[in-house]
Design a protein around this motif. Structure first.
Motif, PDB file in Angstrom:
ATOM      1  N   THR A  47       0.714  -6.226  -5.996  1.00 20.24           N
ATOM      2  CA  THR A  47       0.626  -6.918  -6.258  1.00 20.24           C
ATOM      3  C   THR A  47       1.520  -6.788  -7.727  1.00 20.24           C
ATOM      4  O   THR A  47       2.198  -6.570  -7.488  1.00 20.24           O
ATOM      5  CB  THR A  47      -0.347  -7.536  -7.235  1.00 20.24           C
ATOM      6  OG1 THR A  47      -0.847  -6.990  -8.904  1.00 20.24           O
ATOM      7  CG2 THR A  47      -2.157  -7.411  -6.740  1.00 20.24           C
ATOM      8  N   LYS A  48       2.336  -8.102  -7.962  1.00 20.07           N
ATOM      9  CA  LYS A  48       3.187  -8.388  -9.261  1.00 20.07           C
ATOM     10  C   LYS A  48       3.052  -7.856  -9.988  1.00 20.07           C
ATOM     11  O   LYS A  48       4.101  -7.177 -10.436  1.00 20.07           O
ATOM     12  CB  LYS A  48       2.686 -10.222 -10.012  1.00 20.07           C
ATOM     13  CG  LYS A  48       4.225 -10.185 -10.588  1.00 20.07           C
ATOM     14  CD  LYS A  48       4.220 -11.753 -10.600  1.00 20.07           C
ATOM     15  CE  LYS A  48       5.140 -11.712 -11.994  1.00 20.07           C
ATOM     16  NZ  LYS A  48       5.401 -13.407 -11.955  1.00 20.07           N
ATOM     17  N   SER A  49       1.331  -6.890 -10.733  1.00 17.70           N
ATOM     18  CA  SER A  49       2.059  -6.031 -11.899  1.00 17.70           C
ATOM     19  C   SER A  49       0.892  -4.425 -11.738  1.00 17.70           C
ATOM     20  O   SER A  49       1.261  -3.501 -12.286  1.00 17.70           O
ATOM     21  CB  SER A  49       0.926  -6.724 -12.901  1.00 17.70           C
ATOM     22  OG  SER A  49      -0.841  -6.892 -12.686  1.00 17.70           O
ATOM     23  N   GLN A  50       0.370  -4.692 -10.229  1.00 17.22           N
ATOM     24  CA  GLN A  50      -0.023  -3.582  -9.629  1.00 17.22           C
ATOM     25  C   GLN A  50       0.313  -2.908  -8.432  1.00 17.22           C
ATOM     26  O   GLN A  50       0.277  -3.335  -7.881  1.00 17.22           O
ATOM     27  CB  GLN A  50      -1.668  -3.508 -10.551  1.00 17.22           C
ATOM     28  CG  GLN A  50      -2.667  -2.274  -9.956  1.00 17.22           C
ATOM     29  CD  GLN A  50      -3.689  -3.186 -10.362  1.00 17.22           C
ATOM     30  OE1 GLN A  50      -4.142  -3.206 -10.905  1.00 17.22           O
ATOM     31  NE2 GLN A  50      -4.913  -2.654  -9.429  1.00 17.22           N
ATOM     32  N   ILE A  51       0.314  -1.179  -8.438  1.00 18.14           N
ATOM     33  CA  ILE A  51      -0.080  -0.404  -7.170  1.00 18.14           C
ATOM     34  C   ILE A  51      -1.282   0.221  -6.999  1.00 18.14           C
ATOM     35  O   ILE A  51      -1.701   1.042  -8.146  1.00 18.14           O
ATOM     36  CB  ILE A  51       1.468  -0.352  -6.934  1.00 18.14           C
ATOM     37  CG1 ILE A  51       1.226   0.241  -5.594  1.00 18.14           C
ATOM     38  CG2 ILE A  51       1.593   1.445  -8.333  1.00 18.14           C
ATOM     39  CD1 ILE A  51       2.963   1.002  -5.035  1.00 18.14           C
ATOM     40  N   SER A  52      -1.586   0.004  -6.125  1.00 18.03           N
ATOM     41  CA  SER A  52      -3.269   0.875  -5.403  1.00 18.03           C
ATOM     42  C   SER A  52      -2.399   1.844  -4.283  1.00 18.03           C
ATOM     43  O   SER A  52      -1.816   1.221  -3.541  1.00 18.03           O
ATOM     44  CB  SER A  52      -4.158   0.122  -5.201  1.00 18.03           C
ATOM     45  OG  SER A  52      -4.195  -1.454  -4.517  1.00 18.03           O
ATOM     46  N   LEU A  53      -2.634   3.024  -4.541  1.00 17.62           N
ATOM     47  CA  LEU A  53      -2.383   3.562  -3.111  1.00 17.62           C
ATOM     48  C   LEU A  53      -4.133   4.726  -2.375  1.00 17.62           C
ATOM     49  O   LEU A  53      -4.931   4.024  -2.773  1.00 17.62           O
ATOM     50  CB  LEU A  53      -1.689   5.192  -3.299  1.00 17.62           C
ATOM     51  CG  LEU A  53      -0.570   4.170  -4.037  1.00 17.62           C
ATOM     52  CD1 LEU A  53      -0.220   4.697  -5.448  1.00 17.62           C
ATOM     53  CD2 LEU A  53       0.449   5.884  -3.351  1.00 17.62           C
ATOM     54  N   HIS A  54      -4.111   4.013  -0.782  1.00 13.78           N
ATOM     55  CA  HIS A  54      -5.244   3.870  -0.553  1.00 13.78           C
ATOM     56  C   HIS A  54      -5.079   5.044   0.777  1.00 13.78           C
ATOM     57  O   HIS A  54      -4.338   5.177   1.655  1.00 13.78           O
ATOM     58  CB  HIS A  54      -5.862   3.305   0.924  1.00 13.78           C
ATOM     59  CG  HIS A  54      -6.077   2.204  -1.111  1.00 13.78           C
ATOM     60  ND1 HIS A  54      -7.590   1.847  -1.604  1.00 13.78           N
ATOM     61  CD2 HIS A  54      -5.198   1.641  -1.641  1.00 13.78           C
ATOM     62  CE1 HIS A  54      -7.429   0.470  -2.674  1.00 13.78           C
ATOM     63  NE2 HIS A  54      -6.082  -0.058  -2.400  1.00 13.78           N
ATOM     64  N   SER A  55      -5.925   5.942   0.627  1.00 12.15           N
ATOM     65  CA  SER A  55      -5.717   6.434   1.995  1.00 12.15           C
ATOM     66  C   SER A  55      -6.372   5.901   3.739  1.00 12.15           C
ATOM     67  O   SER A  55      -6.944   5.201   2.794  1.00 12.15           O
ATOM     68  CB  SER A  55      -6.911   7.797   2.657  1.00 12.15           C
ATOM     69  OG  SER A  55      -6.559   8.922   3.363  1.00 12.15           O
ATOM     70  N   THR A  56      -6.156   6.644   4.867  1.00 15.44           N
ATOM     71  CA  THR A  56      -5.608   5.857   5.357  1.00 15.44           C
ATOM     72  C   THR A  56      -7.249   6.068   7.142  1.00 15.44           C
ATOM     73  O   THR A  56      -7.926   5.517   7.070  1.00 15.44           O
ATOM     74  CB  THR A  56      -4.926   6.421   6.826  1.00 15.44           C
ATOM     75  OG1 THR A  56      -4.778   7.026   7.041  1.00 15.44           O
ATOM     76  CG2 THR A  56      -3.383   5.429   6.542  1.00 15.44           C
TER      77      THR A  56
END
Length: 157
Positions: A47-56
């Protein structure tokens, strides 16, 4: 109008590096070493202020979220949670070059000196940087190539 604003996200796929960092938008973000492997593909949702990392792929508990970080403001940032590096090799079992036992390979035509060490190699390299170079006017190169020197015309000024 809806009560909550619609959240706009970007979604990208990236590979995890050996150091458990994922590159996105010229920045590096950490993921937990115990939950990923090098070159594993992860999904990035920003998003504009956050990054989230997800496993596939979901883990044993069915979780896919690996990490959430604030999004970097400037390029070249490293956003790292130090606990994510738990489980990475320390390098104690690997050979680490300190310069004490490894000499730089000599350049072509140079014989290695018997007393050469890292300090001597640096001194030799610094001495090579002070070699006097002949100076000649650029018109010599014009004559060699058969071109005329550049003279700006009145229109170009």
């Amino acid at each position: 109008m809806p009560q909550t604003p619609y959240v706009v996200t970007q979604r990208r796929l990236r590979h995890v590096g050996k150091d458990c960092l994922v590159a996105f938008d010229a920045n590096l973000y950490s993921v937990p070493a115990r939950k990923v492997r090098p070159r594993q593909l992860v999904e990035i949702r920003t998003t504009k202020s956050q990054i989230s990392l997800h496993s596939t792929v979901a883990d044993a508990e069915g979780q896919m979220l690996l990490a959430v970080h604030p999004r970097a403001v400037h390029r070249g940032a490293r956003i790292v949670d130090e606990t994510h590096w738990d489980g990475l090799p320390t390098g104690a079992g690997r050979r680490v070059t300190t310069g004490d036992d490894v000499l730089p390979s000599p350049r072509r035509g140079q014989l290695p000196k018997a007393e050469a060490g890292p300090l001597q190699a640096l001194l030799n390299r610094a001495a090579a940087a002070n070699v006097k170079v002949g100076r000649r006017p650029l018109s010599v190169y014009d004559e060699l190539t058969g071109t005329r020197p550049f003279h700006p015309t009145k229109e170009a000024r």
